[in-house]
Scaffold this active site. Structure first.
Site, PDB file in Angstrom:
ATOM      1  N   LYS A  11      42.575  -5.856 -53.069  1.00 63.16           N
ATOM      2  CA  LYS A  11      43.341  -4.756 -53.668  1.00 63.16           C
ATOM      3  C   LYS A  11      42.494  -3.487 -53.844  1.00 63.16           C
ATOM      4  O   LYS A  11      41.267  -3.524 -53.710  1.00 63.16           O
ATOM      5  CB  LYS A  11      43.916  -5.235 -55.009  1.00 63.16           C
ATOM      6  CG  LYS A  11      44.934  -6.367 -54.866  1.00 63.16           C
ATOM      7  CD  LYS A  11      45.565  -6.712 -56.206  1.00 63.16           C
ATOM      8  CE  LYS A  11      46.576  -7.843 -56.059  1.00 63.16           C
ATOM      9  NZ  LYS A  11      47.237  -8.147 -57.359  1.00 63.16           N
ATOM     10  N   TYR A  51      56.290  -6.540 -53.200  1.00 59.99           N
ATOM     11  CA  TYR A  51      56.411  -7.049 -54.575  1.00 59.99           C
ATOM     12  C   TYR A  51      57.865  -7.040 -55.058  1.00 59.99           C
ATOM     13  O   TYR A  51      58.112  -7.017 -56.257  1.00 59.99           O
ATOM     14  CB  TYR A  51      55.513  -6.249 -55.511  1.00 59.99           C
ATOM     15  CG  TYR A  51      54.060  -6.702 -55.495  1.00 59.99           C
ATOM     16  CD1 TYR A  51      53.705  -8.009 -55.812  1.00 59.99           C
ATOM     17  CD2 TYR A  51      53.033  -5.816 -55.183  1.00 59.99           C
ATOM     18  CE1 TYR A  51      52.381  -8.434 -55.811  1.00 59.99           C
ATOM     19  CE2 TYR A  51      51.697  -6.232 -55.176  1.00 59.99           C
ATOM     20  CZ  TYR A  51      51.387  -7.541 -55.497  1.00 59.99           C
ATOM     21  OH  TYR A  51      50.064  -7.955 -55.505  1.00 59.99           O
ATOM     22  N   ASN A 114      43.417  -6.808 -60.511  1.00 60.83           N
ATOM     23  CA  ASN A 114      42.842  -8.156 -60.447  1.00 60.83           C
ATOM     24  C   ASN A 114      42.343  -8.529 -59.043  1.00 60.83           C
ATOM     25  O   ASN A 114      42.260  -9.703 -58.689  1.00 60.83           O
ATOM     26  CB  ASN A 114      43.821  -9.182 -61.027  1.00 60.83           C
ATOM     27  CG  ASN A 114      45.118  -9.284 -60.247  1.00 60.83           C
ATOM     28  OD1 ASN A 114      45.290  -8.632 -59.216  1.00 60.83           O
ATOM     29  ND2 ASN A 114      46.030 -10.110 -60.717  1.00 60.83           N
ATOM     30  N   HIS A 117      45.256 -10.640 -53.915  1.00 60.75           N
ATOM     31  CA  HIS A 117      46.567 -11.294 -53.848  1.00 60.75           C
ATOM     32  C   HIS A 117      46.440 -12.494 -52.942  1.00 60.75           C
ATOM     33  O   HIS A 117      45.737 -12.442 -51.929  1.00 60.75           O
ATOM     34  CB  HIS A 117      47.632 -10.356 -53.255  1.00 60.75           C
ATOM     35  CG  HIS A 117      48.880 -11.094 -52.847  1.00 60.75           C
ATOM     36  ND1 HIS A 117      49.884 -11.367 -53.742  1.00 60.75           N
ATOM     37  CD2 HIS A 117      49.232 -11.687 -51.672  1.00 60.75           C
ATOM     38  CE1 HIS A 117      50.821 -12.092 -53.111  1.00 60.75           C
ATOM     39  NE2 HIS A 117      50.453 -12.291 -51.857  1.00 60.75           N
ATOM     40  N   GLU A 128      55.058 -12.866 -45.880  1.00 61.13           N
ATOM     41  CA  GLU A 128      54.020 -11.862 -46.176  1.00 61.13           C
ATOM     42  C   GLU A 128      53.144 -11.593 -44.948  1.00 61.13           C
ATOM     43  O   GLU A 128      52.811 -10.439 -44.655  1.00 61.13           O
ATOM     44  CB  GLU A 128      53.179 -12.327 -47.366  1.00 61.13           C
ATOM     45  CG  GLU A 128      53.965 -12.298 -48.678  1.00 61.13           C
ATOM     46  CD  GLU A 128      53.242 -12.908 -49.862  1.00 61.13           C
ATOM     47  OE1 GLU A 128      53.835 -12.926 -50.958  1.00 61.13           O
ATOM     48  OE2 GLU A 128      52.093 -13.370 -49.720  1.00 61.13           O
TER      49      GLU A 128
HETATM   50  P1  DAT Z   1      49.677 -13.364 -58.861  1.00 53.84           P
HETATM   51  O1  DAT Z   1      49.106 -12.100 -58.252  1.00 53.84           O
HETATM   52  O2  DAT Z   1      48.614 -14.187 -59.529  1.00 53.84           O
HETATM   53  O3  DAT Z   1      50.516 -14.165 -57.886  1.00 53.84           O
HETATM   54  P2  DAT Z   1      52.193 -12.498 -60.070  1.00 53.84           P
HETATM   55  O4  DAT Z   1      52.841 -12.832 -58.770  1.00 53.84           O
HETATM   56  O5  DAT Z   1      52.800 -13.057 -61.310  1.00 53.84           O
HETATM   57  O6  DAT Z   1      50.640 -12.901 -60.056  1.00 53.84           O
HETATM   58  O7  DAT Z   1      52.141 -10.912 -60.251  1.00 53.84           O
HETATM   59  C1  DAT Z   1      51.863 -10.075 -59.159  1.00 53.84           C
HETATM   60  C2  DAT Z   1      50.949  -8.976 -59.607  1.00 53.84           C
HETATM   61  O8  DAT Z   1      51.614  -8.154 -60.575  1.00 53.84           O
HETATM   62  C3  DAT Z   1      49.669  -9.442 -60.325  1.00 53.84           C
HETATM   63  O9  DAT Z   1      48.638  -9.783 -59.437  1.00 53.84           O
HETATM   64  C4  DAT Z   1      49.320  -8.232 -61.137  1.00 53.84           C
HETATM   65  C5  DAT Z   1      50.687  -7.697 -61.553  1.00 53.84           C
HETATM   66  N1  DAT Z   1      51.076  -8.227 -62.867  1.00 53.84           N
HETATM   67  C6  DAT Z   1      51.543  -9.471 -63.156  1.00 53.84           C
HETATM   68  N2  DAT Z   1      51.782  -9.621 -64.471  1.00 53.84           N
HETATM   69  C7  DAT Z   1      51.446  -8.420 -65.028  1.00 53.84           C
HETATM   70  C8  DAT Z   1      51.443  -7.909 -66.364  1.00 53.84           C
HETATM   71  N3  DAT Z   1      51.850  -8.661 -67.393  1.00 53.84           N
HETATM   72  N4  DAT Z   1      51.012  -6.632 -66.558  1.00 53.84           N
HETATM   73  C9  DAT Z   1      50.612  -5.860 -65.525  1.00 53.84           C
HETATM   74  N5  DAT Z   1      50.583  -6.277 -64.243  1.00 53.84           N
HETATM   75  C10 DAT Z   1      50.991  -7.537 -64.003  1.00 53.84           C
HETATM   76 MG    MG Z   2      52.336 -13.843 -57.036  1.00 50.87          MG
END
Ligand code: DAT
Ligand code: MG
Length: 140
Positions: A11, A51, A114, A117, A128
Site C-alpha cells: 500500500k 474495495y 496497514n 492487502h 482481484e
Molecule cells: P483486511 O485488509 O485485513 O482484509 P478489511 O477487509 O476488513 O481488512 O478492511 C479493508 C481495509 O479497510 C483495511 O486493510 C484497512 C481499512 N479498514 C478496515 N477497518 C477499518 C477501520 N475500522 N478504520 C479505518 N480503516 C479500516
Molecule cells: Mg479484506
C-alpha cells in the site's frame, strides 16, 4: 494443500517509505513466490471497485483517498495454501493486534495505513487478480 495464487498490494504507506524490498523479503522467506508484480497508481474508480464490499462502511471515503494518494505495488503470490498463508504472514488488520514477525506488526502505522492487502478467499483472489493482471503477465 493445493498450490494457490493470491492477490497482494503493497500500500501507499509502504511504497512511500521505500519498504517494497523489505516486505518482499518477508513474503519470500515465508515460502511465497512473487509470480507477477507491477507498480501502479490506482485511480479512484479502481480503488472504489476494489474495495466495493466496504462501500457502506464509515471509513470508505478515507480508504479510497489513502489508496490513491501514492503508488502501490500489486502482486500475485503463489504457494501451497497461499491465500491463508499470506493472511498469516500479513497479521491482523489492526497492527495493534498483529502477531510478532508479521508484516503489519513490523511495518504498519495504523488500521488504515496497514502496509499490505491480501485476498481473503479463493473467489476474491480470482476477481482481484483479474482486476489488475492479464493472464500472460503472471509467470509461475
Ligand atoms: P483486511 O485488509 O485485513 O482484509 P478489511 O477487509 O476488513 O481488512 O478492511 C479493508 C481495509 O479497510 C483495511 O486493510 C484497512 C481499512 N479498514 C478496515 N477497518 C477499518 C477501520 N475500522 N478504520 C479505518 N480503516 C479500516
Ligand atoms: Mg479484506
Amino acid at each position: 494443500m493445493a498450490l494457490e495464487r493470491t492477490f497482494s498490494i503493497l500500500k501507499p504507506d509502504a511504497t512511500e517509505r521505500n519498504l517494497t524490498g523489505a516486505i518482499n523479503d518477508v513474503i519470500e522467506k515465508a515460502g511465497l513466490r512473487i509470480v507477477a508484480q507491477k507498480r501502479v497508481r490506482m485511480t479512484r474508480e479502481q480503488a472504489e471497485t476494489f474495495y466495493g464490499v466496504h462501500r457502506e462502511r464509515p471509513f470508505f471515503a478515507e480508504l479510497v483517498a489513502f489508496m490513491t494518494a501514492a503508488p502501490v505495488v500489486v502482486q500475485v503470490l503463489e504457494g501451497e495454501g497461499a491465500i491463508a498463508r499470506y493472511r498469516e504472514v500479513m497479521g491482523a488488520t489492526n497492527p495493534a493486534n498483529a502477531a510478532e514477525g508479521t508484516i503489519r506488526k513490523l511495518f504498519a502505522r495504523s488500521v488504515q495505513e496497514n502496509s499490505v492487502h491480501g485476498s481473503d478467499a479463493p473467489e476474491t483472489a480470482q476477481v482481484e487478480i483479474a482486476q489488475f493482471f492479464a493472464g500472460n503477465e503472471i509467470v509461475g
